[in-house]
Scaffold this motif. Structure first.
Motif, short mmCIF file in Angstrom:
data_model
loop_
_atom_site.label_atom_id
_atom_site.label_comp_id
_atom_site.label_asym_id
_atom_site.label_seq_id
_atom_site.Cartn_x
_atom_site.Cartn_y
_atom_site.Cartn_z
N ARG A 104 -21.64 -22.19 -8.99
CA ARG A 104 -20.58 -22.24 -10.00
C ARG A 104 -19.63 -23.40 -9.75
O ARG A 104 -18.84 -23.76 -10.62
N ALA A 109 -22.22 -27.84 -13.08
CA ALA A 109 -21.58 -26.62 -13.59
C ALA A 109 -20.23 -26.96 -14.22
O ALA A 109 -19.85 -26.40 -15.25
N LYS A 110 -19.51 -27.88 -13.60
CA LYS A 110 -18.20 -28.29 -14.13
C LYS A 110 -18.35 -28.99 -15.47
O LYS A 110 -17.54 -28.81 -16.38
N THR A 113 -19.33 -26.32 -18.10
CA THR A 113 -18.16 -25.50 -18.43
C THR A 113 -17.24 -26.23 -19.41
O THR A 113 -16.62 -25.61 -20.28
N ASN A 114 -17.16 -27.56 -19.26
CA ASN A 114 -16.28 -28.38 -20.12
C ASN A 114 -17.08 -29.16 -21.16
O ASN A 114 -16.69 -30.27 -21.54
N ARG A 115 -18.18 -28.57 -21.65
CA ARG A 115 -19.08 -29.27 -22.58
C ARG A 115 -18.41 -29.64 -23.90
O ARG A 115 -18.83 -30.59 -24.56
N HIS A 169 -23.12 -17.06 -15.92
CA HIS A 169 -21.68 -17.25 -15.75
C HIS A 169 -21.09 -18.17 -16.81
O HIS A 169 -19.98 -17.95 -17.29
N ILE A 170 -21.84 -19.21 -17.20
CA ILE A 170 -21.31 -20.20 -18.14
C ILE A 170 -21.59 -19.85 -19.60
O ILE A 170 -20.73 -20.02 -20.46
N ASN A 172 -23.33 -16.72 -20.75
CA ASN A 172 -23.27 -15.28 -21.04
C ASN A 172 -24.35 -14.82 -22.03
O ASN A 172 -25.03 -15.62 -22.64
N ASP A 296 -19.84 -10.59 -13.52
CA ASP A 296 -20.87 -11.64 -13.62
C ASP A 296 -21.81 -11.60 -12.43
O ASP A 296 -23.03 -11.79 -12.56
#
Length: 305
Positions: A104, A109-110, A113-115, A169-170, A172, A296
């Motif tokens: 995560r 992943a970062k 998450t900020n796509r 987690h990202i 769902n 999660d």
């Protein structure tokens, strides 16, 4: 707060190095084989208010059950590898237990998450492939990871679960197919290779392939409706938009939006450091973990059982 560590394998030593960097002292609990509980040593462990469970997967629940009351628990993933243990774990409902799904915190992943920052749109398809030659090492046969009693699903519960959790987690809302598990190397009696397909509620598909029986490689590609995120070993890139045409009206590769050079080992070291730091910050400030982190983690765990 006193810190106790259960297990002294290679992963435990990585976490011990992190604690040393933070100038934190700790006690390492190494039970006498084949017993999990060495009562004389366990007394010292019970004096600790922070516990790191870094033992084989099949022992996690026994330690959690014995130690979670009044303590902060950092447990290596997966939480458990038996359905019965997962059912019992859900009953604990502790706000002080943290499971180390440290992917995560990796760089990709970062970005995922900020796509929205890169206007990528919804996910359409992803193919995640990861390999290294653990099963070809001489000591693998004696390693608990190759033992089906201690690690029933082998690499699937050790490596694939990281990527399953990353998606869960990202993004769902995922459903998972029955994995294909094989022992490619024929070493030990657990599985060193796995392939599984995930379907998201928006109908996006994700394939995850992991093996201990090939050269070190990481190839991750995420196709969005308006761009692409891809990591090929040390190069992580973002491309878009999807409509990119030649003068004659033919489609061509989308433009490069952002390019990152990664040291993969450093990326994993940083993600582990960030995960441990996240846990310790909660423990030292006596703060509960958010319900989503617990939910999660158990959902990711349930998906592999």
């Amino acid at each position: 707060m006193k810190i106790g560590i259960i297990g002294n394998g290679s992963h435990s030593k990585k976490i011990q190095q992190i604690l040393k960097k933070k100038k934190l002292s700790y006690f390492v609990y190494k039970p006498t084989k084949p017993h999990y509980f060495d009562e004389k040593k366990f007394i010292y462990l019970k004096k600790c208010k922070i516990i790191f469970i870094l033992s084989p997967n099949n022992t996690h629940y026994k330690y959690i059950k014995s130690l979670y009351k009044g303590r902060y628990i950092f447990c290596e993933k997966p939480p458990v590898n038996k359905k019965k243990d997962l059912s019992e774990l859900k009953k604990l409902k502790s706000k002080k237990i943290y499971f180390n799904f440290n992917f995560r915190f990796i760089k990709i992943a970062k970005i995922l998450t900020n796509r929205e920052k890169y206007k990528l749109g919804k996910l359409i398809y992803a193919n995640l492939s990861s390999s290294h030659g653990l099963s070809q090492k001489k000591n693998y046969k004696k390693n608990w990871r190759s033992n089906i009693k201690k690690c029933p699903k082998g690499i699937y519960e050790m490596v694939s679960i990281h990527y399953i959790d990353l998606i869960n987690h990202i993004f769902n809302g995922i459903k998972i197919s029955k994995p294909k598990l094989i022992n490619s190397s024929k070493v030990g009696n657990s599985f060193d290779t796995s392939l599984v397909e995930i379907k998201l509620t928006n109908n996006a598909l994700v394939n995850i392939f992991s093996t201990y029986n090939s050269a070190y490689s990481k190839n991750l590609i995420f196709l969005f409706e308006n761009g692409i995120v891809q990591q090929k070993n040390n190069i992580l890139s973002i491309h878009g938009p999807s409509i990119n045409l030649t003068k004659n009206g033919f489609f061509k590769a989308p433009k490069l939006i952002k390019n990152f050079y990664l040291n993969q080992n450093k990326d994993l070291e940083n993600s582990l450091f960030d995960s441990v730091s996240f846990f310790l910050k909660h423990a030292q400030n006596k703060k509960d973990f958010k319900k989503k982190i617990w939910d999660d983690s158990l959902k990711s765990n349930s998906l592999i059982l």
